[in-house]
Design a protein around this motif. Structure first.
Motif, PDB file in Angstrom:
ATOM      1  N   PHE A 177       0.035  13.044 -10.140  1.00  0.00           N
ATOM      2  CA  PHE A 177      -0.406  11.666 -10.004  1.00  0.00           C
ATOM      3  C   PHE A 177      -1.915  11.613 -10.125  1.00  0.00           C
ATOM      4  O   PHE A 177      -2.627  12.138  -9.268  1.00  0.00           O
ATOM      5  CB  PHE A 177       0.077  11.092  -8.670  1.00  0.00           C
ATOM      6  CG  PHE A 177       1.574  11.129  -8.551  1.00  0.00           C
ATOM      7  CD1 PHE A 177       2.354  10.100  -9.059  1.00  0.00           C
ATOM      8  CD2 PHE A 177       2.207  12.226  -8.008  1.00  0.00           C
ATOM      9  CE1 PHE A 177       3.738  10.156  -8.991  1.00  0.00           C
ATOM     10  CE2 PHE A 177       3.586  12.294  -7.935  1.00  0.00           C
ATOM     11  CZ  PHE A 177       4.350  11.258  -8.427  1.00  0.00           C
ATOM     12  N   TYR A 234      11.579   3.759 -11.344  1.00  0.00           N
ATOM     13  CA  TYR A 234      10.671   4.428 -10.402  1.00  0.00           C
ATOM     14  C   TYR A 234      10.380   3.558  -9.164  1.00  0.00           C
ATOM     15  O   TYR A 234      10.392   4.023  -8.039  1.00  0.00           O
ATOM     16  CB  TYR A 234       9.385   4.709 -11.189  1.00  0.00           C
ATOM     17  CG  TYR A 234       8.222   5.366 -10.495  1.00  0.00           C
ATOM     18  CD1 TYR A 234       8.383   6.199  -9.398  1.00  0.00           C
ATOM     19  CD2 TYR A 234       6.926   5.162 -10.979  1.00  0.00           C
ATOM     20  CE1 TYR A 234       7.290   6.814  -8.810  1.00  0.00           C
ATOM     21  CE2 TYR A 234       5.825   5.774 -10.400  1.00  0.00           C
ATOM     22  CZ  TYR A 234       6.014   6.596  -9.306  1.00  0.00           C
ATOM     23  OH  TYR A 234       4.926   7.195  -8.729  1.00  0.00           O
ATOM     24  N   THR A 293       5.274  17.825  -6.631  1.00  0.00           N
ATOM     25  CA  THR A 293       6.536  17.730  -7.357  1.00  0.00           C
ATOM     26  C   THR A 293       6.271  17.064  -8.709  1.00  0.00           C
ATOM     27  O   THR A 293       6.677  17.535  -9.761  1.00  0.00           O
ATOM     28  CB  THR A 293       7.521  16.846  -6.557  1.00  0.00           C
ATOM     29  OG1 THR A 293       7.645  17.403  -5.261  1.00  0.00           O
ATOM     30  CG2 THR A 293       8.864  16.756  -7.235  1.00  0.00           C
ATOM     31  N   GLY A 294       5.585  15.928  -8.654  1.00  0.00           N
ATOM     32  CA  GLY A 294       5.100  15.260  -9.864  1.00  0.00           C
ATOM     33  C   GLY A 294       3.588  15.416  -9.917  1.00  0.00           C
ATOM     34  O   GLY A 294       3.002  16.169  -9.126  1.00  0.00           O
ATOM     35  N   ASN A 316       2.946   9.350   2.793  1.00  0.00           N
ATOM     36  CA  ASN A 316       4.360   9.519   2.460  1.00  0.00           C
ATOM     37  C   ASN A 316       4.608   9.458   0.967  1.00  0.00           C
ATOM     38  O   ASN A 316       3.858   8.823   0.225  1.00  0.00           O
ATOM     39  CB  ASN A 316       5.178   8.415   3.143  1.00  0.00           C
ATOM     40  CG  ASN A 316       4.713   7.027   2.749  1.00  0.00           C
ATOM     41  OD1 ASN A 316       3.645   6.587   3.178  1.00  0.00           O
ATOM     42  ND2 ASN A 316       5.472   6.367   1.905  1.00  0.00           N
ATOM     43  N   GLN A 317       5.721  10.127   0.556  1.00  0.00           N
ATOM     44  CA  GLN A 317       6.208   9.932  -0.806  1.00  0.00           C
ATOM     45  C   GLN A 317       6.446   8.424  -0.961  1.00  0.00           C
ATOM     46  O   GLN A 317       6.937   7.775  -0.039  1.00  0.00           O
ATOM     47  CB  GLN A 317       7.504  10.706  -1.026  1.00  0.00           C
ATOM     48  CG  GLN A 317       8.602  10.395  -0.019  1.00  0.00           C
ATOM     49  CD  GLN A 317       9.967  10.930  -0.449  1.00  0.00           C
ATOM     50  OE1 GLN A 317      10.328  10.838  -1.609  1.00  0.00           O
ATOM     51  NE2 GLN A 317      10.714  11.481   0.491  1.00  0.00           N
ATOM     52  N   ARG A 318       6.092   7.898  -2.110  1.00  0.00           N
ATOM     53  CA  ARG A 318       6.152   6.444  -2.260  1.00  0.00           C
ATOM     54  C   ARG A 318       7.450   6.025  -2.974  1.00  0.00           C
ATOM     55  O   ARG A 318       8.168   6.860  -3.491  1.00  0.00           O
ATOM     56  CB  ARG A 318       4.948   5.973  -3.065  1.00  0.00           C
ATOM     57  CG  ARG A 318       3.632   6.491  -2.489  1.00  0.00           C
ATOM     58  CD  ARG A 318       2.508   6.406  -3.474  1.00  0.00           C
ATOM     59  NE  ARG A 318       2.805   7.120  -4.686  1.00  0.00           N
ATOM     60  CZ  ARG A 318       2.134   6.989  -5.825  1.00  0.00           C
ATOM     61  NH1 ARG A 318       1.114   6.150  -5.891  1.00  0.00           N
ATOM     62  NH2 ARG A 318       2.454   7.692  -6.898  1.00  0.00           N
ATOM     63  N   GLU A 319       7.713   4.742  -2.995  1.00  0.00           N
ATOM     64  CA  GLU A 319       8.825   4.110  -3.735  1.00  0.00           C
ATOM     65  C   GLU A 319      10.224   4.443  -3.233  1.00  0.00           C
ATOM     66  O   GLU A 319      11.150   3.668  -3.420  1.00  0.00           O
ATOM     67  CB  GLU A 319       8.805   4.449  -5.253  1.00  0.00           C
ATOM     68  CG  GLU A 319       7.560   4.027  -5.977  1.00  0.00           C
ATOM     69  CD  GLU A 319       6.550   5.168  -6.082  1.00  0.00           C
ATOM     70  OE1 GLU A 319       6.933   6.318  -5.822  1.00  0.00           O
ATOM     71  OE2 GLU A 319       5.384   4.908  -6.396  1.00  0.00           O
ATOM     72  N   GLY A 346       6.671  14.314   2.213  1.00  0.00           N
ATOM     73  CA  GLY A 346       6.730  14.415   0.750  1.00  0.00           C
ATOM     74  C   GLY A 346       8.157  14.515   0.226  1.00  0.00           C
ATOM     75  O   GLY A 346       9.107  14.524   1.006  1.00  0.00           O
ATOM     76  N   THR A 347       8.279  14.640  -1.079  1.00  0.00           N
ATOM     77  CA  THR A 347       9.600  14.654  -1.712  1.00  0.00           C
ATOM     78  C   THR A 347      10.423  15.876  -1.316  1.00  0.00           C
ATOM     79  O   THR A 347      11.645  15.790  -1.198  1.00  0.00           O
ATOM     80  CB  THR A 347       9.440  14.668  -3.246  1.00  0.00           C
ATOM     81  OG1 THR A 347       8.448  13.715  -3.602  1.00  0.00           O
ATOM     82  CG2 THR A 347      10.730  14.335  -3.937  1.00  0.00           C
ATOM     83  N   TRP A 378      12.333   8.184  -5.378  1.00  0.00           N
ATOM     84  CA  TRP A 378      11.502   7.626  -6.448  1.00  0.00           C
ATOM     85  C   TRP A 378      11.896   8.123  -7.825  1.00  0.00           C
ATOM     86  O   TRP A 378      11.817   7.380  -8.798  1.00  0.00           O
ATOM     87  CB  TRP A 378      10.018   7.891  -6.172  1.00  0.00           C
ATOM     88  CG  TRP A 378       9.611   9.313  -5.983  1.00  0.00           C
ATOM     89  CD1 TRP A 378       9.695  10.035  -4.835  1.00  0.00           C
ATOM     90  CD2 TRP A 378       9.049  10.207  -6.955  1.00  0.00           C
ATOM     91  NE1 TRP A 378       9.224  11.313  -5.030  1.00  0.00           N
ATOM     92  CE2 TRP A 378       8.816  11.441  -6.321  1.00  0.00           C
ATOM     93  CE3 TRP A 378       8.709  10.085  -8.302  1.00  0.00           C
ATOM     94  CZ2 TRP A 378       8.273  12.548  -6.977  1.00  0.00           C
ATOM     95  CZ3 TRP A 378       8.158  11.178  -8.964  1.00  0.00           C
ATOM     96  CH2 TRP A 378       7.952  12.389  -8.296  1.00  0.00           C
ATOM     97  N   ASP A 396       1.197   8.698  -0.325  1.00  0.00           N
ATOM     98  CA  ASP A 396       0.526  10.003  -0.361  1.00  0.00           C
ATOM     99  C   ASP A 396      -0.567  10.104  -1.434  1.00  0.00           C
ATOM    100  O   ASP A 396      -1.622  10.707  -1.204  1.00  0.00           O
ATOM    101  CB  ASP A 396       1.539  11.156  -0.468  1.00  0.00           C
ATOM    102  CG  ASP A 396       2.525  11.021  -1.609  1.00  0.00           C
ATOM    103  OD1 ASP A 396       2.363  10.111  -2.449  1.00  0.00           O
ATOM    104  OD2 ASP A 396       3.468  11.833  -1.657  1.00  0.00           O
ATOM    105  N   GLN A 397      -0.351   9.490  -2.590  1.00  0.00           N
ATOM    106  CA  GLN A 397      -1.352   9.628  -3.657  1.00  0.00           C
ATOM    107  C   GLN A 397      -2.623   8.843  -3.329  1.00  0.00           C
ATOM    108  O   GLN A 397      -3.728   9.226  -3.711  1.00  0.00           O
ATOM    109  CB  GLN A 397      -0.778   9.178  -4.989  1.00  0.00           C
ATOM    110  CG  GLN A 397       0.496   9.906  -5.357  1.00  0.00           C
ATOM    111  CD  GLN A 397       0.357  11.420  -5.244  1.00  0.00           C
ATOM    112  OE1 GLN A 397      -0.710  11.982  -5.530  1.00  0.00           O
ATOM    113  NE2 GLN A 397       1.412  12.094  -4.804  1.00  0.00           N
TER     114      GLN A 397
HETATM  115  O1  LIG Z   1       6.138  13.847  -2.710  1.00  0.00           O
HETATM  116  P1  LIG Z   1       5.032  13.929  -3.697  1.00  0.00           P
HETATM  117  O2  LIG Z   1       3.793  14.483  -3.109  1.00  0.00           O
HETATM  118  O3  LIG Z   1       5.421  14.596  -4.967  1.00  0.00           O
HETATM  119  O4  LIG Z   1       4.638  12.420  -4.103  1.00  0.00           O
HETATM  120  C1  LIG Z   1       5.580  11.558  -4.573  1.00  0.00           C
HETATM  121  C2  LIG Z   1       4.931  10.260  -5.031  1.00  0.00           C
HETATM  122  O5  LIG Z   1       4.344   9.541  -4.006  1.00  0.00           O
HETATM  123  C3  LIG Z   1       5.925   9.415  -5.767  1.00  0.00           C
HETATM  124  O6  LIG Z   1       5.320   8.273  -6.285  1.00  0.00           O
END
Ligand SMILES: O=P(O)(O)OC[C@H](O)CO
Ligand SMILES: Nc1ncnc2c1ncn2[C@@H]1O[C@H](COP(=O)(O)OP(=O)(O)O)[C@@H](O)[C@H]1O
Length: 495
Positions: free
Chosen positions: A265, A133, A262-263, A80-83, A11-12, A101, A240-241
Motif C-alpha cells: 500500500f 475491495y 500481505t499486500g 487495523n486491516q481495512r475494508e 492485520g490480515t 478485504w 493500518d496504512q
Molecule cells: O493487513 P495488512 O497490513 O496487509 O493491511 C491490509 C489493508 O489495510 C487492506 O486495505
C-alpha cells in the motif's frame, strides 16, 4: 518498566500488540496468528471471534513479556486491516464470518454498479473505484445472504463495522469508527466527512447499522476493566496504512510511504484538499487529528508478501519468507521469467477484478531461484506501477520513498525497488511503523506528545537503498512487466 502506550495492530494474517515508551521506542510486543480461510476460489473470510480473541491474547502477551503493569499503560491506539466487513447483533454476536478485504464475492454487485453508470459519482464522493475491495458491496452481499437480513438491518438489529469498530464495540461498548476506516467503505463522503445518503441509497444500506465516525486521534472510550483489571483509555484509531503513513512521519504534502505486508500500500500525503485521481488511484482520508482531514492518494496492491507466503506454504520453494532473499540473490536475473501474482484480481492502477495470477517466460532451465526472484521483483514492479500513477496525479516527482512492513526486511527486494523506481528507499529503525503510528495518534490525544515536531524528532533511519540500475535495464524490465500484466487480465472470466 516505565509508562507506555500500547498499539493494537490487527492485520490480515496476525494480531499484534506493541508497547512503546514515551520516546516511541518499542519495549515489548506479542503476535498471534489471525489466519483467514479461503472457502471458494477468490473468497476470503475471517472469524470475528478469532480476531477479537487473538487481539486480546496479543495484548496480554505484550504486557506479560514486557513485565508491564496495566496501570502504566497511558493509552491504547488501534490500527487495523481495512475494508474487512463484519456484521453483528446488539449483543455483540457475529452474524457470519467477516468478509475480508481481498474477497471477490461481491464482484457481480460491482458489475451492476458499473452498468448503472455509478463510477463518476462514487469517485467524486467516496474517492474510490468500483471494486469488491471496499466494504459497501460486501455489506450488500452479506445482508442478502442472511435470512431477513435487510429487514433486520432496517429495524436496527444488525450493526456493521470494520475491524476497528468490532474491537472498539467489544472493548468499550461504543459503536464507532474513525474517518480513515470510514473512507474505505464506499458509503462515506470524503468531503463532508459523513455518511453519504446517496451512496447508502445506491446499495440500499440502512444508515442505522453504521457506526459513529470519530477523528483518528481523540477519546474513543475506556477499555473495560474486565480485560486487564483496570480501565484504559483508547485515544487513537486508524486504518493500518494510514497509521503507517503517520508512523513514518509523512506529515507534509508530497511525502510518501510504501508498506510491504500481505499486500502493498503506497500512500502519498496530498495535504488538506483531496486530489481526484486521473490515473486509477484512490483518494482517501489520511487522518484527522481533530482539526479537519488530511488527505492522501493511495495505490493498493492486493498481493505482495502473500506471494512469498504462497511460495513457502503452497509451493514449498522456500522454508521461511526470509529465505527468499538469499535465493533471489543466488541468480543474476530471473532468466526471463515474469510472475504476476494477481491471486485476487489486480488492484491499482489496473483494477481488474477478474485478473488472476500468471507466470510467463518459463524454460526448461528455469529454477526455483528464478521463480522466487520473479516473485520478489513482481512486488517491486507492482509498486512501480502505483508510484508512476501517484506522480502523474500529484504532479510531484518523489525524491525518496519510506518503507515498512514485514517484506521490507528483504534487502534484495528493497534494492530492486530502489533500482526499478530510480528513487532512494529509506527504511526506518522501527519497522513496526503501523503500530507506531497508532501509538502516536493515541499519544497525541492523551497529551503524551506535544505535536508533530516532537514526533518527527523521534524518527530514525536504519538504511537507505540507493538506485544503481542502468536506465536501459530498468526500462526493459518495466516494458516486459507491462506485457506480463496484460496476460493476467480477465483470466477468471475464461475459466
Ligand atoms: O493487513 P495488512 O497490513 O496487509 O493491511 C491490509 C489493508 O489495510 C487492506 O486495505
Ligand atoms: N524477509 C522477507 N522477505 C519477503 N517477504 C517477507 C519477509 N518477511 C516477511 N515477509 C512477508 O511479509 C508478510 C508479513 O508482513 P506483515 O507486515 O506482518 O503483514 P500483514 O500486516 O499484512 O499481516 C508475509 O506475507 C510474509 O510472507
Amino acid at each position: 518498566m516505565g509508562r507506555v502506550i500500547v498499539a493494537l495492530d490487527q492485520g490480515t494474517t496476525s494480531s499484534r500488540a506493541i508497547a512503546f515508551d514515551l520516546k516511541g521506542r518499542m519495549v515489548s510486543g506479542a503476535c498471534e496468528d489471525a489466519t483467514p480461510s479461503y472457502p471458494r476460489p477468490g473468497w476470503v473470510e475471517q472469524n470475528p471471534e478469532m480476531l477479537l480473541e487473538s487481539q486480546l491474547e496479543a495484548l496480554r502477551g505484550c504486557l506479560k513479556r514486557g513485565n508491564i503493569d496495566p496501570g502504566d499503560v497511558l493509552a491504547i491506539g488501534i490500527a487495523n486491516q481495512r475494508e474487512t466487513t463484519l456484521l453483528w447483533d446488539r449483543q455483540g454476536r457475529p452474524l457470519m464470518n467477516g468478509v475480508v478485504w481481498q474477497c471477490r464475492r461481491s464482484a457481480p454487485i460491482c458489475e451492476k454498479l458499473r452498468e448503472e453508470g455509478r463510477e463518476a459519482m462514487i469517485r467524486e464522493r467516496a474517492g474510490l473505484i468500483i471494486d469488491p475491495y471496499f466494504s459497501g458491496t460486501k455489506i450488500r452481499w452479506m445482508l442478502d445472504a442472511l435470512p431477513d437480513g435487510q429487514k433486520r438491518a432496517e429495524r436496527g438489529e444488525i450493526l456493521f463495522g470494520t475491524v476497528d469498530s468490532w474491537l472498539i464495540y467489544h472493548l468499550t461498548g461504543r459503536h464507532a469508527t474513525d474517518v480513515t476506516n470510514a473512507s474505505r467503505t464506499m458509503l462515506f463522503n470524503i468531503h463532508t466527512l459523513d455518511w453519504d445518503d446517496e451512496l447508502l441509497a445506491m446499495l440500499d444500506i440502512p444508515k442505522v447499522m453504521l457506526p459513529e465516525v470519530l477523528p483518528s486521534s481523540c477519546p474513543v472510550g475506556m477499555m473495560r476493566p474486565e480485560f486487564l483489571g483496570r480501565a484504559i483509555p483508547i485515544t487513537g484509531v486508524a486504518g493500518d496504512q494510514h497509521a503507517a503513513l503517520f508512523g513514518q512521519c509523512c506529515f507534509e504534502a508530497g511525502s510518501a510511504k510504501n508498506t510491504y505486508g500481505t499486500g502493498c500500500f503506497l500512500l502519498m500525503n496530498t495535504g488538506k484538499e483531496p486530489v481526484a485521481s486521473q490515473n486509477n488511484l484512490i483518494t482517501t482520508v489520511a487522518w484527522d487529528l481533530g482539526g479537519g482531514a488530511q488527505y492522501a492518494l493511495e495505490g493498493s496492491v492486493f498481493v505482495a508478501g502473500a506471494v512469498v507466503q504462497w511460495l513457502r506454504d503452497e509451493m514449498g520453494l522456500i522454508r521461511t519468507s526470509a529465505d527468499s532473499e538469499a535465493l533471489a540473490q543466488s541468480v543474476q536475473d530471473t532468466g526471463g521469467v515474469y510472475m504476476v501474482p494477481a491471486f485476487t484480481g489486480l488492484g491499482a492502477p489496473h483494477w481488474d477484478m477478474y485478473g488472476r495470477g500468471t507466470m510467463v517466460g518459463i524454460t526448461r532451465g528455469t529454477t526455483r531461484a528464478h521463480i522466487v526472484r520473479a516473485a520478489l521483483e513482481a512486488i517491486a514492479y507492482q509498486s512501480a506501477d502505483v508510484l508512476a500513477a501517484c506522480e502523474k496525479d500529484s504532479g510531484i516527482h518523489l525524491t525518496g520513498l519510506k518503507v515498512d512492513g514485514g517484506a521490507s526486511a528483504n534487502n534484495f527486494l528493497m534494492q530492486f525497488q530502489a533500482d526499478i523506481l530510480n528513487v532512494p528507499i529509506e527504511r526506518p529503525k522501527v519497522w513496526e511503523t503501523t503500530a507506531r503510528g497508532a501509538a502516536f495518534l493515541a499519544g497525541l490525544a492523551a497529551g503524551v506528545y506535544g505535536g508533530l515536531d516532537e514526533l518527527r524528532s523521534l524518527y530514525e533511519t536504519e538504511r537507505i537503498f540507493e538506485p544503481a540500475m542502468a536506465a536501459a535495464d530498468r526500462e526493459h524490465g518495466l516494458a516486459l512487466w507491462g506485457r506480463a500484466v496484460e496476460r493476467a487480465k480477465g483470466w477468471a472470466k475464461e475459466v
